[in-house]
Design an enzyme around this catalytic site. Structure first.
Site, PDB file in Angstrom:
ATOM      1  N   TYR A  85       0.822  -1.215   0.000  1.00 14.00           N
ATOM      2  CA  TYR A  85       0.000   0.000   0.000  1.00 14.00           C
ATOM      3  C   TYR A  85       0.856   1.266   0.000  1.00 14.00           C
ATOM      4  O   TYR A  85       0.319   2.368  -0.076  1.00 14.00           O
ATOM      5  CB  TYR A  85      -0.932   0.012   1.213  1.00 14.00           C
ATOM      6  CG  TYR A  85      -2.156  -0.847   1.031  1.00 14.00           C
ATOM      7  CD1 TYR A  85      -3.428  -0.299   1.008  1.00 14.00           C
ATOM      8  CD2 TYR A  85      -2.043  -2.217   0.859  1.00 14.00           C
ATOM      9  CE1 TYR A  85      -4.546  -1.090   0.834  1.00 14.00           C
ATOM     10  CE2 TYR A  85      -3.142  -3.016   0.682  1.00 14.00           C
ATOM     11  CZ  TYR A  85      -4.399  -2.453   0.672  1.00 14.00           C
ATOM     12  OH  TYR A  85      -5.504  -3.240   0.491  1.00 14.00           O
TER      13      TYR A  85
ATOM     14  N   LYS B  84       2.538 -13.915   6.290  1.00 17.09           N
ATOM     15  CA  LYS B  84       2.742 -14.910   5.241  1.00 17.09           C
ATOM     16  C   LYS B  84       4.236 -15.171   5.111  1.00 17.09           C
ATOM     17  O   LYS B  84       4.804 -15.230   4.024  1.00 17.09           O
ATOM     18  CB  LYS B  84       2.152 -14.397   3.919  1.00 17.09           C
ATOM     19  CG  LYS B  84       1.965 -15.465   2.853  1.00 17.09           C
ATOM     20  CD  LYS B  84       0.996 -16.546   3.236  1.00 17.09           C
ATOM     21  CE  LYS B  84       0.873 -17.568   2.086  1.00 17.09           C
ATOM     22  NZ  LYS B  84       0.312 -18.841   2.531  1.00 17.09           N
TER      23      LYS B  84
ATOM     24  N   ASP C   7      -3.359 -17.384   5.667  1.00 19.18           N
ATOM     25  CA  ASP C   7      -4.428 -18.214   5.119  1.00 19.18           C
ATOM     26  C   ASP C   7      -4.996 -19.150   6.175  1.00 19.18           C
ATOM     27  O   ASP C   7      -6.209 -19.365   6.248  1.00 19.18           O
ATOM     28  CB  ASP C   7      -3.955 -18.981   3.883  1.00 19.18           C
ATOM     29  CG  ASP C   7      -2.608 -19.638   4.066  1.00 19.18           C
ATOM     30  OD1 ASP C   7      -1.844 -19.207   4.938  1.00 19.18           O
ATOM     31  OD2 ASP C   7      -2.303 -20.590   3.328  1.00 19.18           O
TER      32      ASP C   7
ATOM     33  N   ASP D  90      -6.159  -5.662   5.514  1.00 23.35           N
ATOM     34  CA  ASP D  90      -7.305  -5.256   4.713  1.00 23.35           C
ATOM     35  C   ASP D  90      -8.261  -6.437   4.518  1.00 23.35           C
ATOM     36  O   ASP D  90      -9.474  -6.330   4.742  1.00 23.35           O
ATOM     37  CB  ASP D  90      -6.809  -4.744   3.352  1.00 23.35           C
ATOM     38  CG  ASP D  90      -7.828  -3.841   2.667  1.00 23.35           C
ATOM     39  OD1 ASP D  90      -8.955  -3.699   3.182  1.00 23.35           O
ATOM     40  OD2 ASP D  90      -7.498  -3.280   1.620  1.00 23.35           O
TER      41      ASP D  90
END
Length: 421
Positions: free
Chosen positions: A150, A220, A286, A310
């Site tokens: 971002y 992640k 995930d 987000d």
């Protein structure tokens, strides 16, 4: 006489009894939901403090209204007001199409260095939810707000800048993983140690101050080892270095559990079994999204990077009724600057219909009152919103999903909340 909120020398917010707080009504449905919300705020302050405290609201312009009146989407006077008065609250804003500012919300976050996007996710009894047991969802998300993809560092394929960067990566850095190099756009994902630490530090302090059981670092890092993986590692290192005696890392907890032979089922039991310390653990993004559905009671405070945050914020909001009831804040805990906001869009086709749910702005005001230390007013509103929804007196979004509900307009919902204080 109105006064300014300021940051004290001890690093704590100083809030006078009559603070000036800038507000932006917002675009589309913004004026409808703001006009309802501000009446709720004023009623709660009056009821909680009997006239000894009162907010002086200062209207400032941004978005379509600003552009129509000044030719600018974000006038400098608005940005200066946000800087000068520290706290502000806003409705949803239109993202300009074409050139200029990519997003007014992102511009605010970057200009004021609002490095925490704070999103509490809590279920109100009676809210329609796709979950079997939505009452188990009770989390606070600390989303890093200034880095990650971002940051907006990206280059379109075919441009001179993209070619220059691609040439550097391939010929000087020896990168061989571009499958189709001559048609590749490139984005850069910056994740700094300082940025990661201040976000995770804020999350841990919040958990300690509010006596919450755990902080989960969501990442992640199994794939992006030097960005997301570093975020996780820096978080653990910071927890051990800056909060000794107040936290248990997940590794310490596993060792304690093994030594004690205890079989504990959830975070509350874990918390009591280790003497009130906050557990610091991590989860791959995930897997976290899966576990948030299967075992949401195991998670309390979430610390994560911008993109993950987000996704996670909206996914969790859906579990408790959708972003129409989800509040949000963007905060710099060092300078004290904070912008509280509706988390949904402008919904322009419903503008001026007086039909939409104002809860996102109302509950963002609750967050603002908590940040100010006006917890009595915050609690009045939270309880009254809960009572109003339990009574099935709701706006169209909830009414369509309820049996035997009473349909209210936006302004009527505010009346009901005030009546239920």
């Amino acid at each position: 006489m109105a006064e300014k909120i300021f940051m004290g020398t001890d690093g704590k917010l100083v809030v006078p009894n009559n603070p000036t707080i800038p507000f932006i009504e917002g675009d589309g449905i913004g004026p409808d939901i703001w006009n309802a919300s501000v009446r709720v705020f004023e009623a709660a302050v009056q009821k909680a403090y009997g006239g000894t405290k009162k907010i002086e609201w200062l209207k400032v312009l941004a978005g379509e209204e600003a552009f129509n009146k000044t030719g600018e989407w974000m006038p400098e006077s608005t940005m200066q007001a946000f800087k000068e008065y520290l706290l502000s609250i806003k409705g949803p804003l239109t993202t300009p199409v074409g050139g200029g500012i990519r997003s007014l919300n992102v511009a605010l976050r970057q200009e004021l260095d609002l490095y925490v996007c704070l999103r509490p996710i809590k279920y109100f009894e009676g809210v329609p939810s796709p979950m079997w047991q939505p009452e188990k969802v009770n989390m606070v998300i600390f989303r890093e707000n200034t880095e990650d993809i971002y940051a907006g560092i990206e280059y379109m394929t075919g441009t001179d800048d993209a070619k220059k960067l691609l040439d550097f990566l391939v010929n000087e850095m020896g990168v061989k993983k571009f499958r189709f190099p001559y048609s590749t756009s490139i984005g850069i994902k910056p994740v700094s140690k300082e940025g990661s630490e201040r976000l995770i530090r804020s999350a841990i302090r919040y958990a300690i101050e509010n006596k919450l059981p755990s902080v989960t670092i969501v990442h992640k890092g199994n794939i992006m080892k030097y960005t997301e993986g570093a975020f996780k590692n820096w978080g653990y290192e910071l927890a051990e270095r800056e909060f000794p005696g107040e936290v248990y890392t997940w590794q310490q907890w596993e060792k304690t559990k093994k030594e004690s032979g205890e079989n504990v089922a959830n975070e509350e039991m874990k918390l009591s079994s280790i003497g009130g310390k906050v557990i610091i653990k991590d989860a791959i993004a995930d897997n976290f999204l899966q576990q948030a559905l299967l075992a949401p009671q195991d998670y309390s405070v979430i610390a994560t990077l911008n993109l993950n945050g987000d996704y996670i914020s909206d996914a969790l909001a859906a579990q408790v009724g959708g972003i129409g009831i989800a509040p949000g804040a963007n905060i710099n805990y060092t300078t004290g600057h904070a912008v509280f906001e509706a988390t949904h869009g402008t919904a322009p086709r419903f503008a001026n219909t007086n039909t939409m749910n104002p809860c996102s702005v109302i509950l963002s005001g609750v967050m603002m009152f908590e940040y100010m230390g006006w917890r009595d007013a915050a609690e009045l509103i939270t309880n009254a919103v809960g009572r109003t929804i339990r009574n099935k007196t709701v706006t169209i979004d909830f009414y369509n999903l309820m049996k035997e509900g009473t349909l209210l307009k936006t302004s009527e919902f505010a009346d009901e909340v005030i009546r239920n204080m």
